[in-house]
Enzyme design. Structure first.
Site, PDB file in Angstrom:
ATOM      1  N   SER A  80      33.047  25.440  52.217  1.00  0.00           N
ATOM      2  CA  SER A  80      33.993  25.403  51.104  1.00  0.00           C
ATOM      3  C   SER A  80      33.792  24.176  50.242  1.00  0.00           C
ATOM      4  O   SER A  80      34.261  24.136  49.114  1.00  0.00           O
ATOM      5  CB  SER A  80      35.422  25.352  51.647  1.00  0.00           C
TER       6      SER A  80
ATOM      7  N   HIS B 281      29.039  31.094  48.866  1.00  0.00           N
ATOM      8  CA  HIS B 281      30.453  30.863  49.158  1.00  0.00           C
ATOM      9  C   HIS B 281      31.271  32.117  48.846  1.00  0.00           C
ATOM     10  O   HIS B 281      31.565  32.406  47.686  1.00  0.00           O
ATOM     11  CB  HIS B 281      30.932  29.659  48.323  1.00  0.00           C
TER      12      HIS B 281
ATOM     13  N   GLU C  85      30.448  32.457  45.016  1.00  0.00           N
ATOM     14  CA  GLU C  85      29.995  31.261  44.294  1.00  0.00           C
ATOM     15  C   GLU C  85      28.624  30.892  44.891  1.00  0.00           C
ATOM     16  O   GLU C  85      28.521  30.671  46.103  1.00  0.00           O
ATOM     17  CB  GLU C  85      31.026  30.152  44.552  1.00  0.00           C
TER      18      GLU C  85
ATOM     19  N   ASN D  24      36.947  25.350  44.857  1.00  0.00           N
ATOM     20  CA  ASN D  24      37.893  24.515  45.597  1.00  0.00           C
ATOM     21  C   ASN D  24      38.188  23.179  44.931  1.00  0.00           C
ATOM     22  O   ASN D  24      39.179  22.537  45.252  1.00  0.00           O
ATOM     23  CB  ASN D  24      37.410  24.335  47.030  1.00  0.00           C
TER      24      ASN D  24
HETATM   25  N1  LIG Z   1      39.241  30.535  55.172  1.00  0.00           N
HETATM   26  C1  LIG Z   1      38.876  30.667  53.907  1.00  0.00           C
HETATM   27  O1  LIG Z   1      39.654  31.107  53.057  1.00  0.00           O
HETATM   28  C2  LIG Z   1      37.473  30.278  53.500  1.00  0.00           C
HETATM   29  C3  LIG Z   1      36.991  30.710  52.252  1.00  0.00           C
HETATM   30  C4  LIG Z   1      35.676  30.383  51.896  1.00  0.00           C
HETATM   31  C5  LIG Z   1      34.894  29.636  52.759  1.00  0.00           C
HETATM   32  N2  LIG Z   1      35.395  29.221  53.962  1.00  0.00           N
HETATM   33  C6  LIG Z   1      34.518  28.456  54.864  1.00  0.00           C
HETATM   34  O2  LIG Z   1      33.985  29.350  55.828  1.00  0.00           O
HETATM   35  C7  LIG Z   1      33.749  28.647  57.045  1.00  0.00           C
HETATM   36  C8  LIG Z   1      34.477  29.359  58.164  1.00  0.00           C
HETATM   37  O3  LIG Z   1      35.861  29.390  57.894  1.00  0.00           O
HETATM   38  P1  LIG Z   1      36.830  30.448  58.610  1.00  0.00           P
HETATM   39  O4  LIG Z   1      38.059  30.513  57.776  1.00  0.00           O
HETATM   40  O5  LIG Z   1      36.095  31.696  58.926  1.00  0.00           O
HETATM   41  O6  LIG Z   1      37.168  29.663  59.981  1.00  0.00           O
HETATM   42  P2  LIG Z   1      37.580  30.272  61.390  1.00  0.00           P
HETATM   43  O7  LIG Z   1      38.236  29.170  62.123  1.00  0.00           O
HETATM   44  O8  LIG Z   1      38.316  31.577  61.226  1.00  0.00           O
HETATM   45  O9  LIG Z   1      36.167  30.644  62.070  1.00  0.00           O
HETATM   46  C9  LIG Z   1      35.194  29.687  62.381  1.00  0.00           C
HETATM   47  C10 LIG Z   1      34.353  30.238  63.523  1.00  0.00           C
HETATM   48  O10 LIG Z   1      33.243  29.357  63.734  1.00  0.00           O
HETATM   49  C11 LIG Z   1      32.971  29.387  65.108  1.00  0.00           C
HETATM   50  N3  LIG Z   1      32.107  28.272  65.486  1.00  0.00           N
HETATM   51  C12 LIG Z   1      32.435  26.979  65.734  1.00  0.00           C
HETATM   52  N4  LIG Z   1      31.330  26.280  66.091  1.00  0.00           N
HETATM   53  C13 LIG Z   1      30.290  27.145  66.040  1.00  0.00           C
HETATM   54  C14 LIG Z   1      28.901  27.018  66.316  1.00  0.00           C
HETATM   55  N5  LIG Z   1      28.358  25.860  66.689  1.00  0.00           N
HETATM   56  N6  LIG Z   1      28.123  28.109  66.191  1.00  0.00           N
HETATM   57  C15 LIG Z   1      28.654  29.302  65.816  1.00  0.00           C
HETATM   58  N7  LIG Z   1      29.958  29.473  65.547  1.00  0.00           N
HETATM   59  C16 LIG Z   1      30.769  28.414  65.671  1.00  0.00           C
HETATM   60  C17 LIG Z   1      34.361  29.344  65.743  1.00  0.00           C
HETATM   61  O11 LIG Z   1      34.317  29.722  67.111  1.00  0.00           O
HETATM   62  C18 LIG Z   1      35.107  30.335  64.857  1.00  0.00           C
HETATM   63  O12 LIG Z   1      35.024  31.650  65.359  1.00  0.00           O
HETATM   64  C19 LIG Z   1      34.199  27.203  56.800  1.00  0.00           C
HETATM   65  O13 LIG Z   1      33.086  26.439  56.404  1.00  0.00           O
HETATM   66  C20 LIG Z   1      35.185  27.354  55.666  1.00  0.00           C
HETATM   67  O14 LIG Z   1      35.324  26.182  54.911  1.00  0.00           O
HETATM   68  C21 LIG Z   1      36.661  29.542  54.358  1.00  0.00           C
END
Ligand SMILES: NC(=O)c1ccc[n+]([C@@H]2O[C@H](COP(=O)([O-])OP(=O)(O)OC[C@H]3O[C@@H](n4cnc5c(N)ncnc54)[C@H](O)[C@@H]3O)[C@@H](O)[C@H]2O)c1
Length: 283
Positions: free
Chosen positions: A119, A140, A152, A190
């Site tokens: 993000s 993204h 993005e 963001n």
């Molecule tokens: N939540 C949102 O709205 C959003 C939107 C765009 C981008 N993002 C980005 O996407 C990414 C994930 O966010 P999310 O909301 O899915 O989080 P989340 O907490 O739902 O999921 C993250 C996952 O990553 C896994 N994980 C942790 N360490 C790991 C590793 N070493 N190898 C493989 N998997 C691993 C965790 O077990 C978990 O299942 C982040 O970088 C976040 O900034 C989030």
């Protein structure tokens, strides 16, 4: 190189959504997480999403089975050796992403593009962990991935034109509309959104308004489809805090200081929808 197998690292709310749209576009998918229960939960979420499409007659039960049949799960990052393109969607921690990219660089064929769904973490810093910075890029997606149309696409300083073109075309193949951003903290989405959400949390913290009133003002007054506190809960408060910290550290400007109330909620494990409690309660 033709992209047939698409790797997704992280099977959380973003990773499983990305795996779903990739499989729906006809690609074979390897969806990886650190524990079997996490990949299984990701797969269950995809299955439930597809059930809703079947119930609305947008998809046949056979299509659903075919989409699920294209998704292979993995708890070993080495499995990404079989991927033609990878997107990383693990938690928003810089050092964790650095480790993942070092390991992906070792596991994947040299021509494979390694993208990140971060993000806010600078693409150039992630790219520098690899021996292929020209093949590292930001891809993204927005939450929820199957619904939101934007991707993005973020160029790092070393990202090649070819990497950019392949990633852009892939976003279009997934039925998304890409937009181009350069590598500054928070990129476009963001950098604009999170300071607004943080300010809404400050309004709650300072007692300017109750949670419902803050959200009602922004929904009915500004025509936003969701209030900022409900949106922060949807994104995940841990992710919101991580993004604010990246903005604050990146610009060294107090206007990006994360609200102490946001930090307090994260410390309490109140991360929003994904844990059942954030600014609102979810059953
Ligand atoms: N939540 C949102 O709205 C959003 C939107 C765009 C981008 N993002 C980005 O996407 C990414 C994930 O966010 P999310 O909301 O899915 O989080 P989340 O907490 O739902 O999921 C993250 C996952 O990553 C896994 N994980 C942790 N360490 C790991 C590793 N070493 N190898 C493989 N998997 C691993 C965790 O077990 C978990 O299942 C982040 O970088 C976040 O900034 C989030």
């Amino acid at each position: 190189m033709e992209i047939k197998t698409f790797g997704v690292v992280g099977a959380g709310q973003m990773g499983n959504g990305i795996a779903q749209v990739a499989a729906m576009s006809g690609l074979d998918v390897i969806m990886n997480d650190i524990k079997e229960e996490f990949v299984q939960r990701g797969l269950d979420t995809i299955s439930k999403n597809l059930d809703r499409s079947v119930a609305k007659a947008k998809m046949t039960p056979e299509d659903k089975a075919a989409v699920l049949g294209r998704i292979r799960t993995s708890v070993d990052l080495q499995d990404m050796a079989g991927a033609d393109f990878v997107v990383e969607a693990a938690v928003e921690h810089e050092n964790l992403k650095f480790d993942i990219f070092k390991n992906l660089d070792a596991a994947c064929r040299p021509e494979v593009i390694l993208s990140t769904n971060t993000s806010s973490i600078p693409i150039g810093r992630i790219a520098a962990q690899t021996g292929r910075p020209d093949k590292v890029i930001g891809m993204h997606f927005m939450n929820p991935v199957p619904v939101m149309r934007l991707v993005e696409v973020i160029r790092g300083i070393a990202t090649s034109e070819d990497t950019f073109a392949v990633t852009w075309a892939l976003a279009e193949k997934f039925g998304k509309t890409p937009a181009e951003a350069n590598d500054y903290p928070g990129f476009i989405a963001n950098r604009i959104l999170l300071p607004m959400l943080n300010e809404a949390i400050y309004c709650l913290y300072h007692g300017v308004g109750k949670r419902e009133d803050i959200d009602t003002v922004m929904k009915l007054g500004m025509n936003h489809p969701m209030g900022p506190l409900a949106l922060a809960d949807l994104i995940g408060l841990d992710t919101c805090l991580a993004i604010m910290e990246t903005l604050y550290n990146g610009f060294k400007d107090s206007k990006y200081r994360p609200c102490p109330l946001l930090r307090k909620y994260v410390e309490a494990g109140w991360l929003g929808r994904k844990t059942g409690r954030g600014f609102y309660e979810y059953t």
